[in-house]
Design a protein around this motif. Structure first.
Motif, mmCIF file in Angstrom:
data_model
loop_
_atom_site.group_PDB
_atom_site.id
_atom_site.type_symbol
_atom_site.label_atom_id
_atom_site.label_comp_id
_atom_site.label_asym_id
_atom_site.label_seq_id
_atom_site.Cartn_x
_atom_site.Cartn_y
_atom_site.Cartn_z
ATOM 1 N N ILE A 157 -1.686 12.376 -9.551
ATOM 2 C CA ILE A 157 -0.927 11.802 -8.440
ATOM 3 C C ILE A 157 -1.796 10.835 -7.644
ATOM 4 C CG2 ILE A 157 0.253 12.325 -6.265
ATOM 5 C CD1 ILE A 157 1.068 15.011 -7.519
ATOM 6 N N ALA A 158 -3.064 11.225 -7.403
ATOM 7 C CA ALA A 158 -3.978 10.375 -6.638
ATOM 8 C C ALA A 158 -4.235 9.053 -7.349
ATOM 9 C CB ALA A 158 -5.296 11.103 -6.401
ATOM 10 N N VAL A 159 -4.454 9.116 -8.658
ATOM 11 C CA VAL A 159 -4.709 7.907 -9.440
ATOM 12 C C VAL A 159 -3.497 6.982 -9.416
ATOM 13 C CG1 VAL A 159 -5.062 7.017 -11.778
ATOM 14 C CG2 VAL A 159 -6.440 8.945 -10.963
ATOM 15 N N ILE A 160 -2.321 7.552 -9.647
ATOM 16 C CA ILE A 160 -1.095 6.745 -9.661
ATOM 17 C C ILE A 160 -0.832 6.137 -8.284
ATOM 18 C CG2 ILE A 160 1.421 6.834 -9.911
ATOM 19 C CD1 ILE A 160 1.018 8.981 -12.050
ATOM 20 N N ALA A 161 -1.008 6.955 -7.244
ATOM 21 C CA ALA A 161 -0.778 6.466 -5.881
ATOM 22 C C ALA A 161 -1.764 5.361 -5.517
ATOM 23 C CB ALA A 161 -0.876 7.620 -4.882
ATOM 24 N N SER A 162 -3.017 5.503 -5.958
ATOM 25 C CA SER A 162 -4.033 4.479 -5.681
ATOM 26 C C SER A 162 -3.666 3.156 -6.347
ATOM 27 C CB SER A 162 -5.402 4.951 -6.172
ATOM 28 O OG SER A 162 -5.834 6.082 -5.468
ATOM 29 N N LEU A 163 -3.249 3.245 -7.589
ATOM 30 C CA LEU A 163 -2.848 2.036 -8.309
ATOM 31 C C LEU A 163 -1.635 1.385 -7.648
ATOM 32 C CD1 LEU A 163 -3.301 3.136 -12.028
ATOM 33 C CD2 LEU A 163 -4.524 1.300 -10.866
ATOM 34 N N LEU A 164 -0.675 2.221 -7.250
ATOM 35 C CA LEU A 164 0.512 1.694 -6.583
ATOM 36 C C LEU A 164 0.140 0.980 -5.292
ATOM 37 C CD1 LEU A 164 3.222 4.492 -6.981
ATOM 38 C CD2 LEU A 164 3.326 2.143 -7.858
ATOM 39 N N TYR A 165 -0.785 1.578 -4.545
ATOM 40 C CA TYR A 165 -1.202 0.966 -3.283
ATOM 41 C C TYR A 165 -1.742 -0.447 -3.507
ATOM 42 C CZ TYR A 165 -4.400 -0.433 0.389
ATOM 43 O OH TYR A 165 -5.078 -1.175 1.325
ATOM 44 N N VAL A 166 -2.677 -0.593 -4.448
ATOM 45 C CA VAL A 166 -3.311 -1.892 -4.655
ATOM 46 C C VAL A 166 -2.313 -2.913 -5.194
ATOM 47 C CG1 VAL A 166 -5.172 -3.109 -5.819
ATOM 48 C CG2 VAL A 166 -5.540 -0.780 -5.040
ATOM 49 N N VAL A 167 -1.494 -2.492 -6.152
ATOM 50 C CA VAL A 167 -0.515 -3.413 -6.739
ATOM 51 C C VAL A 167 0.512 -3.845 -5.690
ATOM 52 C CG1 VAL A 167 1.360 -3.621 -8.412
ATOM 53 C CG2 VAL A 167 -0.783 -2.537 -9.085
ATOM 54 N N LEU A 168 1.032 -2.874 -4.933
ATOM 55 C CA LEU A 168 2.039 -3.200 -3.913
ATOM 56 C C LEU A 168 1.440 -4.041 -2.789
ATOM 57 C CD1 LEU A 168 3.965 0.200 -3.685
ATOM 58 C CD2 LEU A 168 4.741 -1.932 -4.745
ATOM 59 N N ALA A 169 0.166 -3.761 -2.433
ATOM 60 C CA ALA A 169 -0.483 -4.570 -1.402
ATOM 61 C C ALA A 169 -0.626 -6.016 -1.869
ATOM 62 C CB ALA A 169 -1.855 -3.988 -1.056
ATOM 63 N N ALA A 170 -1.001 -6.188 -3.132
ATOM 64 C CA ALA A 170 -1.137 -7.546 -3.680
ATOM 65 C C ALA A 170 0.197 -8.290 -3.630
ATOM 66 C CB ALA A 170 -1.658 -7.486 -5.115
ATOM 67 N N LYS A 171 1.289 -7.533 -3.775
ATOM 68 C CA LYS A 171 2.621 -8.132 -3.736
ATOM 69 C C LYS A 171 3.195 -8.157 -2.320
ATOM 70 C CE LYS A 171 3.891 -6.934 -8.473
ATOM 71 N NZ LYS A 171 4.201 -8.308 -8.877
ATOM 72 N N LYS A 172 2.389 -7.736 -1.338
ATOM 73 C CA LYS A 172 2.796 -7.701 0.067
ATOM 74 C C LYS A 172 4.011 -6.810 0.275
ATOM 75 C CE LYS A 172 3.415 -11.872 1.201
ATOM 76 N NZ LYS A 172 3.836 -12.821 2.241
ATOM 77 N N ASN A 173 4.051 -5.705 -0.446
ATOM 78 C CA ASN A 173 5.146 -4.742 -0.316
ATOM 79 C C ASN A 173 4.720 -3.642 0.643
ATOM 80 O OD1 ASN A 173 6.888 -2.438 -0.799
ATOM 81 N ND2 ASN A 173 7.604 -3.491 -2.627
ATOM 82 N N ILE A 174 5.480 -3.418 1.692
ATOM 83 C CA ILE A 174 5.103 -2.472 2.741
ATOM 84 C C ILE A 174 4.959 -1.037 2.244
ATOM 85 C CG2 ILE A 174 7.467 -1.937 3.457
ATOM 86 C CD1 ILE A 174 6.447 -2.017 6.372
ATOM 87 N N TRP A 175 5.573 -0.729 1.097
ATOM 88 C CA TRP A 175 5.488 0.642 0.570
ATOM 89 C C TRP A 175 4.111 0.952 0.000
ATOM 90 C CZ3 TRP A 175 8.807 4.214 1.923
ATOM 91 C CH2 TRP A 175 10.056 3.800 2.392
ATOM 92 N N CYS A 176 3.202 -0.019 0.062
ATOM 93 C CA CYS A 176 1.822 0.256 -0.345
ATOM 94 C C CYS A 176 1.184 1.287 0.580
ATOM 95 C CB CYS A 176 0.982 -1.019 -0.357
ATOM 96 S SG CYS A 176 0.672 -1.753 1.274
#
Length: 207
Positions: free
Chosen positions: A17-36
């Protein structure tokens, strides 16, 4: 590579879960998605305990800071703007002088914290661990403030972190941070392009 893949396939559920959440954070941040930011909060809760267990105490402390910044980032990115581009996240850039001064100050703080950790705690790699922590604190603030250059800081921080995690036997986490470097480079490119496009749009409106 096969060993890394095997390790990820056999990770405990919480680490997965931590690995997936970390990846989601960086990818969503790069896309400027607030759900990061919710993704960041989930990953930091888990990694707080993991890094403490492996005597990377400054990294563990950093995760606690990230928890707070997840709320702050959500607030900043969700805050309405008076700009004509009101439905988008407004990007910023700092001058080279501002970054230079920031780096000098952060380096001094890193050395001071590293000395304390080396003298009074059993933590490993006190100076490098402190440096990645101090610079990450600043870089996370830059993300929340939508400063483009945050991605350049992350590229350096992640590169140093890879060395730390390899030395501690956290090879899968080191591999994850290698992926983070690629995403950070992508994030910088995307944010930089959008900043230039916004500048052109502003010029057209003013004209």
């Amino acid at each position: 590579m096969e060993n890394i893949i095997h390790h990820y396939l056999t990770l405990p559920l919480l680490e997965v879960i931590a690995v997936i959440a970390s990846l989601l954070y960086v990818v969503l941040a790069a896309k400027k998605n607030i759900w990061c930011w919710p993704a960041a909060f989930i990953s930091t809760v888990i990694y707080t305990f993991l890094f403490y267990k492996f005597y990377l105490w400054m990294d563990s402390f950093l995760q606690v800071y990230y928890m707070g910044m997840a709320f702050y980032g959500w607030y900043c990115w969700n805050k309405p703007t008076e700009d004509f581009h009101s439905n988008s996240i407004q990007l910023k850039t700092y001058t080279a002088t501002t970054h230079l001064i920031s780096i000098v100050i952060l380096t001094i703080i890193s050395l001071s914290v590293g000395w304390f950790m080396d003298k009074y705690t059993p933590t490993d790699f006190p100076y490098l661990d402190s440096a990645t922590t101090v610079f990450s604190v600043f870089s996370t603030y830059l993300v929340a403030q939508k400063v483009i250059e945050n991605w350049l800081y992350w590229i350096v921080i992640d590169a140093v972190s890879i060395y730390l995690y390899v030395e501690k036997g956290l090879t899968p986490t080191a591999f994850l941070f290698g992926v983070f470097i690629l995403i950070a480079a992508y994030g910088y490119y995307i944010w930089r392009q959008e900043y230039k496009d916004d500048d052109m749009t502003h010029s057209e409106v003013l004209n």
